[in-house]
Structures are given as C-alpha cells and as structure tokens.
Design an enzyme around this catalytic site. Structure first.
Site, short mmCIF file in Angstrom:
data_model
loop_
_atom_site.label_atom_id
_atom_site.label_comp_id
_atom_site.label_asym_id
_atom_site.label_seq_id
_atom_site.Cartn_x
_atom_site.Cartn_y
_atom_site.Cartn_z
N GLY A 55 1.04 -1.25 0.35
CA GLY A 55 -0.27 -0.40 0.06
C GLY A 55 0.31 1.19 0.19
N CYS A 82 5.51 -6.41 2.26
CA CYS A 82 5.64 -4.94 1.61
C CYS A 82 4.59 -3.33 2.72
CB CYS A 82 5.80 -3.88 0.63
SG CYS A 82 6.59 -3.09 0.46
N TYR A 83 4.04 -2.59 2.27
CA TYR A 83 2.99 -2.19 3.51
C TYR A 83 2.44 -3.56 4.05
CZ TYR A 83 -0.45 0.37 6.27
OH TYR A 83 -1.78 0.92 7.05
N HIS A 169 8.51 -7.68 -3.34
CA HIS A 169 6.95 -8.17 -3.27
C HIS A 169 7.79 -9.70 -4.28
CE1 HIS A 169 5.12 -4.44 -3.16
NE2 HIS A 169 6.02 -3.78 -2.62
N GLU A 171 5.20 -11.72 -5.21
CA GLU A 171 4.61 -11.47 -6.85
C GLU A 171 5.16 -11.03 -8.16
OE1 GLU A 171 4.34 -9.66 -4.49
OE2 GLU A 171 3.51 -7.57 -5.58
N GLY A 224 -18.68 -9.57 -29.19
CA GLY A 224 -18.55 -9.81 -29.46
C GLY A 224 -16.86 -10.21 -29.42
N ASP A 227 -14.91 -11.32 -23.26
CA ASP A 227 -15.63 -11.62 -22.04
C ASP A 227 -16.87 -12.51 -22.58
OD1 ASP A 227 -13.46 -10.69 -21.23
OD2 ASP A 227 -13.97 -8.76 -20.06
N SER A 229 -18.56 -13.03 -25.05
CA SER A 229 -18.68 -14.34 -25.83
C SER A 229 -17.86 -15.68 -25.63
CB SER A 229 -16.97 -14.22 -26.70
OG SER A 229 -17.80 -13.51 -27.78
N LYS A 367 -8.66 -12.05 -16.93
CA LYS A 367 -8.74 -12.25 -18.05
C LYS A 367 -7.89 -13.01 -18.64
CE LYS A 367 -9.84 -9.78 -21.70
NZ LYS A 367 -11.78 -9.05 -21.64
#
Ligand code: XMP
Length: 511
Positions: A55, A82-83, A169, A171, A224, A227, A229, A367
C-alpha cells in the site's frame, strides 16, 4: 470453493498480480478491501490463508489503512507483503521506521535464514524492493528470517503462529524465487492442496447454472468481445436453447467483424442469436457530433435503447447474463482518479430492464483465465485472443464527425494494416494495433491528376496493462508495404502517417 486465500487489499499496485500468482499455483484467491471485510467475516469464510498486500502509506500516517489485530489470532496463516509486512509489525507491537537513506527500489540482493517460507530457495538471491519504511524492531515472538545490506529485517516470522512478513514483493517476476515462496506459503504453511483449475471451473459452472437456471430464459448481450463471448459459450453449455443472445451491431465494428460473430455463435455453436443491424440509428444520433465523450455517451445510451426494444419483443425473459470479469468487480467502487476517458463498454444494462435475476458466470476470473476457459470451450483463436476493442468502436477512431463514408474508408485501411501485421506474426511484440481516420485532408498526386484525400494514421503499441504503453517500433518494410497498399487500394486516402507517441503523454486511442 473449498480452498481459498484472502488477499486483503491495502491499496498496493500489485494486488491483482498477487491473486493471479496464487491462482496460477492452482489455489483460488479473492481480493477484498480491508475496509469491506471484518475479522468475523474472515473467520466465517474459512480462508486457508491471508495475504496482506502492499500500500502507498506509512503505518503511522493518520489516514493509513489499519485492520483489527485480532486477525492475527484466528489461527489462519498470514503473509504480509511490503506495507502488509510493516502493518503486521505495527499490529503485533513492533516498530516501523521511515528513513530516506535506507529506502530500496528495484532488484536487491537478499540473504535468507532458515525458514519454511524459503524452502528450496538459495540463501543468497535477488528480490524486488520498493520501500522507504522498514521494520526497526520485530514484535515479540517474531524473528528475522531475511535481510539485505540496507534493511536489517527484510523478512520476519512467528513460525509457531504461522505469521510471515516480507518487505519485498514475491509476486513480481524480478524476485527470483518469489513463486517458490508463494508456493511454500500456500502448500507448506497454509496446507492447501491446489485444486483450482479451469477444467474444474467449467464443470462446476455448468453444473451450477444448469441447476440454478433450469427452465429459465436467459438473455445475454453479446458484443463479440472476449468476455461476453466466453460467457455465452459457457452458459450455452449450461442452459442450451434457453439462452438467447442479442448482438447489437452498431455499425461501428471493424471489417467483417459482425458477420464473424454471427457465424461463430449461430452457425458453429448453434446458439440462438438475434443480430440487430442498427447502424442507421447510431449514425443518425451521431450526426454532427465531434466531441469524443459525447460520442461515447450517445453510443452507450443508444445501445441501451436498442437492447430494450429487442428485449421487449422477446416475451418472457427471466435472467440477464453479463460477461463481468473479476477486475471489473474489483475496480467498480474505487474510482477516485480523474476521468481521462469514460471507458464504458456498452453493457450497463440492468438498471433499465426488469429481470428477476442477473448472472455473471465469469465474475471470479481474471482475463487470462477467461481466455483459458474460452479455449477449452472451443471458441476460435481470433476471438479468444482478440485485442482490446473499445465499446464505442470505430466512432472513436474516426476523428471528428462519424459518417458511413468515413467508416468505410477506415474499415478498409484498418483491415490492410491488420492483415500485414498478422502476416508478420508473433515476432512483433505488439499488443494493439489499428488505423485512425484523421479529419485532415491533404493534397496528393495520382497519375497526372491532383488528389485531395484523407490522412490515415497507423497506431501500434506494446504494453502489459494498457495503463502505460510504448509505441511499437515496427519494421520500416511493413510500414512501407501498408502505406503503399492503403494508398493504392483505398480510394479517398492519400496519405499515411505512423503515430510515434507513447502513453503517457498520449493515450492509446486518439479519442
Ligand atoms: P486509452 O485510449 O485510454 O486506451 O489509452 C486504453 C485501452 O482501453 C481501450 N479503450 C476503450 N475501451 N471503451 C472501451 O471498452 C472505451 O471507450 C475505450 N477507450 C479506450 C483502448 O482500446 C485501449 O486498449
């Protein structure tokens, strides 16, 4: 979901990335803002572990986000990043210090000590740091498990209570063994099994929705895009002919795009699809309009009107389905930043149409996970890997007033550009590319005659997240070929330019 991890969000920039990394390790992770969940709710939800995110604040700031320290006594393992690490120190009675001269940014050498968190990683490795504050005094029960040359406590743990805190971090990919650390946390510390997979997701969703929506008629607005679709293909598997998709073709799509959507869903998947060719309606509303935000507003509103008209003719509809995905869920609600463009996807429907129920089968997915589901459901690659396309379509790529003639010119030029880049294949690291029809006309010469035609601009960008983007250094050979084809094949375009502006200061789209 039997096994899940809570990513407790304190406003850091990598929060979605943390959840994605955990899911890549086949454990379901969900993000909740620290202000929207209580310790009691955390306990009741049965999380296997909790990650406190980074953060932007200092823990002693008046406005810094804090959390009930009782969360550390639930017996649920916690990893603070981190934070989040500083917050654990603060909550458990340690001290955090702020000192500019000890701040670390970027790749930093890390020395680790014996801890299950660092299992199968070397004692000397690189991590990614981004901090000014650091843990000065560990709370009682916590011992230092890693340090750097600048930071005496780069990680600490109370192993008996399964509480871990890392200043760096794990990640981000620059932390060499970050994935291994996350894996150690999930499997070695939280006792996860790793049962989250896209195959299971499809099976579970189909099972759930076929029971939940039995006998109900489901309506989905299909654009189209990826998402909606994937949502359509998934729901079709669950409810079959009870799904009806309405595809509002606003006449602002790229060349052949509308037909492709229709063929894919109606012919290949056998989905009941109503295509509404509403180009005239949209162009009428857009007549004389040049302001980009007004264009967006008009298109969004008109889309709802058209959809309403069609929905009204369909008889009984019980459920509205939407292709909302997880980032939409997380991002709606926050929104203090300035509006640069009102990125609506034509989709804000439920307010105006009465339905008993709304279902959003993809609301848990990122996504890349949506794309995996799409592939597994057999959707064509062009659709699953389709590059982003704005909801208002070519209306924001025709600068100035939108007319049928200008759209036709743009469609042809854009198709040529896309064709040539696709021919070049994956070797070009390009994330999005398209043509823009500028409002500028210039003098040219063809044969012995003077011409006076439009200038088309080509745009190609390379980016990870579209928040920032670099203009792509396309090979001159490709640009030359595209330019020559466009000016030869598209009557009315006499000049082609290439946009060499990054974002910022420009945006990806011109409007
Ligand atoms: P900008 O132009 O803001 O674009 O740098 C970033 C990404 O968002 C897309 N974009 C839109 N998408 N509705 C959308 O659904 C919109 O109004 C819109 N405007 C831009 C753009 O194509 C790029 O991928």
């Amino acid at each position: 979901m039997d096994e899940k991890i809570l990513v407790l969000d304190f406003g850091g920039q990598y929060n979605q990335l943390i959840a994605r990394r955990i899911r890549e390790l086949h454990v379901y992770a969900e993000i909740k803002s620290y202000s929207k969940i209580t310790v009691q709710e955390i306990k009741a939800a049965g999380y296997k572990g909790i990650v406190f995110t980074g953060g932007p604040n200092s823990v002693y700031d008046a406005s810094a986000p804090h959390f009930d320290p009782a969360v550390l006594n639930l017996g649920i393992p916690v990893l603070g990043i981190c934070y989040g690490a500083q917050l654990i120190a603060y909550m458990a009675g340690g001290t955090v210090c702020s000192a500019e001269d000890s701040s670390e940014y970027g790749k930093t050498a890390l020395h680790t000590l014996d801890s299950i968190l660092f299992k199968d990683t070397p004692s000397e490795q690189f991590c990614w740091m981004s901090h000014t504050d650091f843990i000065l005094n560990n709370p009682n029960g916590f011992s230092t498990i890693a340090y750097t040359d600048n930071c005496p406590c780069a990680a600490m743990a109370d192993e008996s209570r399964k509480l871990y805190a890392v200043q760096f971090h794990p990640e981000v990919t620059h932390t060499e063994y970050g994935n291994q650390m996350l894996s150690n946390f999930l499997f070695g510390i939280c006792g996860c099994i790793g049962e989250w997979s896209m195959d299971d997701f499809i099976e579970r969703s189909v099972d759930e929705y076929s029971r939940k929506l039995k006998g109900k008629r489901v309506l989905l607005a299909l654009s189209g895009g990826v998402d909606s679709s994937v949502a359509a293909a998934l729901l079709h598997k669950a409810v079959g002919d009870n799904l009806v998709c309405v595809f509002v073709d606003h006449g602002l799509l790229r060349k052949n795009e509308g037909d492709f959507v229709e063929q894919t869903f109606r012919d290949r998947f056998g989905i009941e699809l109503i295509r509404v060719n509403a180009e005239k309606r949209f162009l009428q509303k857009l007549s004389g309009v040049t302001d980009p935000e007004q264009k967006r507003r008009i298109i969004g509103e008109e889309f709802i009107r058209v959809f309403e008209d069609i929905a009204g003719q369909l008889g009984r509809i019980d459920v509205l389905a939407q292709g909302t995905i997880y980032p939409d869920v997380i991002e709606s609600g926050s929104g203090d930043s300035a509006v640069i463009k009102s990125h609506h996807n034509v989709g804000g429907l439920p307010d105006v149409i009465a339905f008993d129920e709304i279902v959003e089968p993809l609301r848990e997915l990122f996504k890349d996970e949506v794309r995996k589901v799409g592939e597994k459901l057999g959707l064509p690659c062009e659709l699953v890997w389709r590059q982003p396309f704005p909801g208002p379509g070519l209306a924001v790529r025709v600068i100035g007033e939108v007319t049928a003639e200008k759209l036709a010119l743009l469609r042809e030029a854009d198709a040529i550009f896309r064709q040539e880049l696709e021919r070049a294949g994956d070797t070009l690291a390009v994330s999005q590319y398209f043509a823009v029809l500028t409002d500028l006309r210039s003098v040219g010469v063809m044969g012995d005659a003077r011409t006076y035609g439009y200038t088309v601009a080509l745009r190609a960008v390379t980016t990870d997240d579209f928040m920032t983007a670099e203009w792509t250094q396309l090979p001159y050979g490709i640009l030359e070929c595209v330019s020559s084809r466009i000016t030869n094949e598209v009557r009315g375009i006499t000049r082609v330019v290439y946009d060499i502006t990054s974002k910022p200061p420009a945006t990806v789209e011109w409007e």
